[in-house]
Scaffold this motif. Sequence first.
Motif, PDB file in Angstrom:
ATOM      1  N   LEU A  67       0.468  -1.468  -0.150  1.00  0.00           N
ATOM      2  CA  LEU A  67       0.372  -0.222   0.341  1.00  0.00           C
ATOM      3  C   LEU A  67       0.939   1.236   0.124  1.00  0.00           C
ATOM      4  CD1 LEU A  67      -3.539   1.103   1.614  1.00  0.00           C
ATOM      5  CD2 LEU A  67      -1.400   2.536   2.082  1.00  0.00           C
ATOM      6  N   LEU A  68       2.195   1.177   0.800  1.00  0.00           N
ATOM      7  CA  LEU A  68       2.534   2.495   0.964  1.00  0.00           C
ATOM      8  C   LEU A  68       3.671   2.386  -0.121  1.00  0.00           C
ATOM      9  CD1 LEU A  68       4.876   3.469   4.215  1.00  0.00           C
ATOM     10  CD2 LEU A  68       6.075   3.868   1.659  1.00  0.00           C
ATOM     11  N   THR A  69       4.107   2.353  -0.594  1.00  0.00           N
ATOM     12  CA  THR A  69       5.356   1.667  -2.097  1.00  0.00           C
ATOM     13  C   THR A  69       4.108   2.258  -3.242  1.00  0.00           C
ATOM     14  OG1 THR A  69       5.155  -0.514  -2.574  1.00  0.00           O
ATOM     15  CG2 THR A  69       7.260   0.480  -1.403  1.00  0.00           C
ATOM     16  N   GLY A  70       2.692   2.037  -3.393  1.00  0.00           N
ATOM     17  CA  GLY A  70       2.239   2.073  -4.300  1.00  0.00           C
ATOM     18  C   GLY A  70       1.418   3.321  -4.761  1.00  0.00           C
ATOM     19  N   TYR A  71       1.105   3.445  -3.181  1.00  0.00           N
ATOM     20  CA  TYR A  71       0.077   4.867  -2.521  1.00  0.00           C
ATOM     21  C   TYR A  71       1.776   6.131  -3.258  1.00  0.00           C
ATOM     22  CZ  TYR A  71      -3.181   7.875  -0.774  1.00  0.00           C
ATOM     23  OH  TYR A  71      -4.483   8.237  -0.371  1.00  0.00           O
ATOM     24  N   VAL A  72       2.326   6.097  -3.111  1.00  0.00           N
ATOM     25  CA  VAL A  72       3.591   7.027  -3.226  1.00  0.00           C
ATOM     26  C   VAL A  72       4.248   7.301  -4.491  1.00  0.00           C
ATOM     27  CG1 VAL A  72       6.249   7.762  -3.135  1.00  0.00           C
ATOM     28  CG2 VAL A  72       4.262   6.765  -0.253  1.00  0.00           C
ATOM     29  N   LEU A  73       3.632   6.052  -5.059  1.00  0.00           N
ATOM     30  CA  LEU A  73       4.314   6.121  -6.439  1.00  0.00           C
ATOM     31  C   LEU A  73       3.123   6.852  -7.180  1.00  0.00           C
ATOM     32  CD1 LEU A  73       5.587   5.018  -9.092  1.00  0.00           C
ATOM     33  CD2 LEU A  73       4.003   2.754  -9.179  1.00  0.00           C
ATOM     34  N   ALA A  74       1.837   6.958  -6.893  1.00  0.00           N
ATOM     35  CA  ALA A  74       0.443   6.939  -7.099  1.00  0.00           C
ATOM     36  C   ALA A  74       0.312   8.627  -7.528  1.00  0.00           C
ATOM     37  CB  ALA A  74      -0.554   6.939  -6.668  1.00  0.00           C
ATOM     38  N   SER A 237      16.886  17.844  -2.787  1.00  0.00           N
ATOM     39  CA  SER A 237      17.979  17.045  -4.451  1.00  0.00           C
ATOM     40  C   SER A 237      17.390  15.964  -4.425  1.00  0.00           C
ATOM     41  CB  SER A 237      19.445  17.174  -3.780  1.00  0.00           C
ATOM     42  OG  SER A 237      19.696  16.546  -4.911  1.00  0.00           O
ATOM     43  N   ARG A 238      17.169  16.176  -5.919  1.00  0.00           N
ATOM     44  CA  ARG A 238      16.675  14.565  -6.150  1.00  0.00           C
ATOM     45  C   ARG A 238      17.686  13.779  -6.465  1.00  0.00           C
ATOM     46  NH1 ARG A 238      12.651  13.939 -12.068  1.00  0.00           N
ATOM     47  NH2 ARG A 238      13.462  11.472 -11.338  1.00  0.00           N
ATOM     48  N   TRP A 239      19.072  14.045  -6.537  1.00  0.00           N
ATOM     49  CA  TRP A 239      19.830  12.565  -6.909  1.00  0.00           C
ATOM     50  C   TRP A 239      20.128  11.726  -5.362  1.00  0.00           C
ATOM     51  CZ3 TRP A 239      21.731  11.848 -10.739  1.00  0.00           C
ATOM     52  CH2 TRP A 239      22.072  13.043 -12.074  1.00  0.00           C
ATOM     53  N   PRO A 240      20.194  12.328  -4.300  1.00  0.00           N
ATOM     54  CA  PRO A 240      19.919  10.949  -3.250  1.00  0.00           C
ATOM     55  C   PRO A 240      19.140   9.582  -3.276  1.00  0.00           C
ATOM     56  CG  PRO A 240      20.430  13.249  -2.002  1.00  0.00           C
ATOM     57  CD  PRO A 240      19.365  13.472  -3.741  1.00  0.00           C
ATOM     58  N   ILE A 241      17.533  10.140  -3.576  1.00  0.00           N
ATOM     59  CA  ILE A 241      16.645   8.994  -3.700  1.00  0.00           C
ATOM     60  C   ILE A 241      17.274   9.111  -5.266  1.00  0.00           C
ATOM     61  CG2 ILE A 241      15.112  10.075  -2.092  1.00  0.00           C
ATOM     62  CD1 ILE A 241      13.497  11.612  -5.223  1.00  0.00           C
ATOM     63  N   LEU A 242      17.552   9.038  -6.443  1.00  0.00           N
ATOM     64  CA  LEU A 242      17.613   8.940  -7.522  1.00  0.00           C
ATOM     65  C   LEU A 242      18.373   8.255  -7.305  1.00  0.00           C
ATOM     66  CD1 LEU A 242      16.708   8.872 -10.751  1.00  0.00           C
ATOM     67  CD2 LEU A 242      18.470  10.361 -10.549  1.00  0.00           C
ATOM     68  N   LEU A 243      19.727   7.417  -6.949  1.00  0.00           N
ATOM     69  CA  LEU A 243      20.762   6.674  -6.876  1.00  0.00           C
ATOM     70  C   LEU A 243      19.551   5.467  -5.976  1.00  0.00           C
ATOM     71  CD1 LEU A 243      23.562   9.276  -6.668  1.00  0.00           C
ATOM     72  CD2 LEU A 243      22.935   8.084  -8.286  1.00  0.00           C
ATOM     73  N   ALA A 248      17.897  -0.245  -6.786  1.00  0.00           N
ATOM     74  CA  ALA A 248      16.796  -1.304  -6.388  1.00  0.00           C
ATOM     75  C   ALA A 248      16.375  -1.699  -8.191  1.00  0.00           C
ATOM     76  CB  ALA A 248      15.404  -0.880  -6.057  1.00  0.00           C
ATOM     77  N   ALA A 249      16.064  -0.701  -8.643  1.00  0.00           N
ATOM     78  CA  ALA A 249      15.684  -0.944 -10.252  1.00  0.00           C
ATOM     79  C   ALA A 249      16.539  -2.080 -10.482  1.00  0.00           C
ATOM     80  CB  ALA A 249      15.462  -0.393 -10.981  1.00  0.00           C
ATOM     81  N   ALA A 250      18.299  -1.740 -10.062  1.00  0.00           N
ATOM     82  CA  ALA A 250      19.399  -2.210 -11.337  1.00  0.00           C
ATOM     83  C   ALA A 250      19.064  -4.315 -10.123  1.00  0.00           C
ATOM     84  CB  ALA A 250      20.547  -2.113 -10.452  1.00  0.00           C
ATOM     85  N   TYR A 251      18.991  -4.520  -8.707  1.00  0.00           N
ATOM     86  CA  TYR A 251      18.717  -5.130  -8.269  1.00  0.00           C
ATOM     87  C   TYR A 251      17.781  -5.995  -8.939  1.00  0.00           C
ATOM     88  CZ  TYR A 251      17.399  -8.979  -5.023  1.00  0.00           C
ATOM     89  OH  TYR A 251      16.837  -9.979  -4.601  1.00  0.00           O
ATOM     90  N   LEU A 252      15.842  -5.725  -9.669  1.00  0.00           N
ATOM     91  CA  LEU A 252      15.690  -6.420  -9.920  1.00  0.00           C
ATOM     92  C   LEU A 252      15.888  -7.115 -11.531  1.00  0.00           C
ATOM     93  CD1 LEU A 252      12.051  -3.724  -8.833  1.00  0.00           C
ATOM     94  CD2 LEU A 252      12.566  -6.486  -8.045  1.00  0.00           C
ATOM     95  N   VAL A 253      16.375  -6.215 -12.222  1.00  0.00           N
ATOM     96  CA  VAL A 253      16.476  -6.529 -13.420  1.00  0.00           C
ATOM     97  C   VAL A 253      17.982  -7.926 -13.462  1.00  0.00           C
ATOM     98  CG1 VAL A 253      18.227  -5.829 -15.490  1.00  0.00           C
ATOM     99  CG2 VAL A 253      16.569  -4.288 -14.561  1.00  0.00           C
ATOM    100  N   GLY A 254      19.086  -7.617 -12.327  1.00  0.00           N
ATOM    101  CA  GLY A 254      19.627  -8.659 -12.348  1.00  0.00           C
ATOM    102  C   GLY A 254      18.462 -10.187 -11.744  1.00  0.00           C
ATOM    103  N   GLN A 255      17.743  -9.751 -11.087  1.00  0.00           N
ATOM    104  CA  GLN A 255      17.348 -10.790 -10.537  1.00  0.00           C
ATOM    105  C   GLN A 255      16.206 -11.197 -11.806  1.00  0.00           C
ATOM    106  OE1 GLN A 255      18.927 -11.360  -7.756  1.00  0.00           O
ATOM    107  NE2 GLN A 255      16.217 -12.387  -6.698  1.00  0.00           N
ATOM    108  N   ALA A 274      10.980   1.924  -6.120  1.00  0.00           N
ATOM    109  CA  ALA A 274      12.266   1.774  -7.213  1.00  0.00           C
ATOM    110  C   ALA A 274      11.376   2.613  -8.454  1.00  0.00           C
ATOM    111  CB  ALA A 274      12.435   0.557  -8.024  1.00  0.00           C
ATOM    112  N   LEU A 275      10.004   2.473  -8.807  1.00  0.00           N
ATOM    113  CA  LEU A 275       9.387   3.631  -9.394  1.00  0.00           C
ATOM    114  C   LEU A 275       9.754   4.880  -8.649  1.00  0.00           C
ATOM    115  CD1 LEU A 275       7.668   1.992 -12.213  1.00  0.00           C
ATOM    116  CD2 LEU A 275       9.403   2.728 -12.186  1.00  0.00           C
ATOM    117  N   GLY A 276       8.734   4.528  -7.644  1.00  0.00           N
ATOM    118  CA  GLY A 276       8.538   6.037  -6.692  1.00  0.00           C
ATOM    119  C   GLY A 276       9.323   6.663  -6.467  1.00  0.00           C
TER     120      GLY A 276
END
Length: 438
Positions: A67-74, A237-243, A248-255, A274-276
Amino acid sequence: MEAITNFSVKMVQRYLPSAFLLAVLLTFIVLLMGVGITGQSPMDMASYWGDGFSKLFTFGMQMVLVLLTGYVLALSPAVQAMLSGFTKHASTPKQALVLTIVVSFVCYYLNWGFGMVAGAILAREMGKRVAIHFPLIVAAAYGGELVRGPSSSIPLVIATPGHFMEDTLGIIPVSQTLYSSWNIILTLLLLVLLVGFFLLQKQPKDIIRLQDTDEDIQQEAPLSKKDMAPSDRLEHSRWPILLLGCLAAAYLVGQIVHKGFNVNLNTIILFFLALGLILHKNSVSYTKAASKAVTAGSGIIVQFPLYAGIAGMMTGSGLVTEFSQAIIHIATPETFPLLTFLCAGIVNFFIPSGGGQWAIQGPIMMNAAHALGADPAQTIMAFTWGDGWTNQIQPFWALPLLGVAGLSARDIMGYLIIWLGISGVAIGGTFVVLSMMG
């Protein structure tokens, strides 16, 4: 149909207690059943309740994070813009209903956790842009939750070598269960019936509109960099959460590359996270949205342990076995799949975990199916559909959706009680026809 639905909505709004109070009442109902039916003492039932109380802590945390991650993404600007464009295709209430039902149904089919958040988010966006009775479209978004698709745990377990019933049941491939021709036809039939049912509903004269309180998250007043302390500049700044999102996205791709595409609650949580992180402007925006999501998830946090305690009493007292044996005593080879469906639906109302219910009730029902000569694949799917069917009137499973929508169970359950009856006839009728065909 309209008159029946209106009556149901009024009765539910008048008499259905809150989701939390319902969980409390169910606790004492099961306690009394354990004492009266299986002869347990009140102290025994209290012990079973306490043993089960913590069993869903992990699952409950997973649901909160979905719920939290989906809501934040939305609430990220990019997703808001995308949904805004998407909902422009619906300019009337009927168009909004059809689009919401079809999209949420497909998402539920792929994965129920993804469908829960996607359906709630889409209903919210439709509620913002179309003059529609908001509880009606939220109920429509939840109606597809009963569909059993590729992420259904029970057929997948039975198709996996080494499962705990392999010695007696063997391996039953998903081609005979989830992807059998009759199950695909049933799935499409339910989608058609769901759309038809909600299109027949007329909006009340005084419609309830969505009360949107998310604008403050997106309309953050910009700060001048010269007025910021170093810590403020870092937070904006956008950079900390972007990195972190890219990590997280790199881990998913690797899996996916090394282990294949496997959708489960953990991968959905990480995907939403990751998307959020990537799509929010900065950590301030992300944490504001997360704070709102936590408030929306309070029902899950409070009620999941209560239902775990109820499940502990159901299993520890032997009530599950009693219900199953009662069905078996009156069953014939022709009626057994239908009765399995109904029995699984009843038990599901008290044990909110398909895998847990199957581990307890599954061996009893499958041994009976073997003794009666009933089709094992049909029995498995009857159990699977029953496990999802009564979710429609169990507020426990609607909590994530209700949290995102900002509604209570009594706002949508009047519609869903009628949908429960319609879908039950369709599913149960399918198993009757299959039995008649031999």
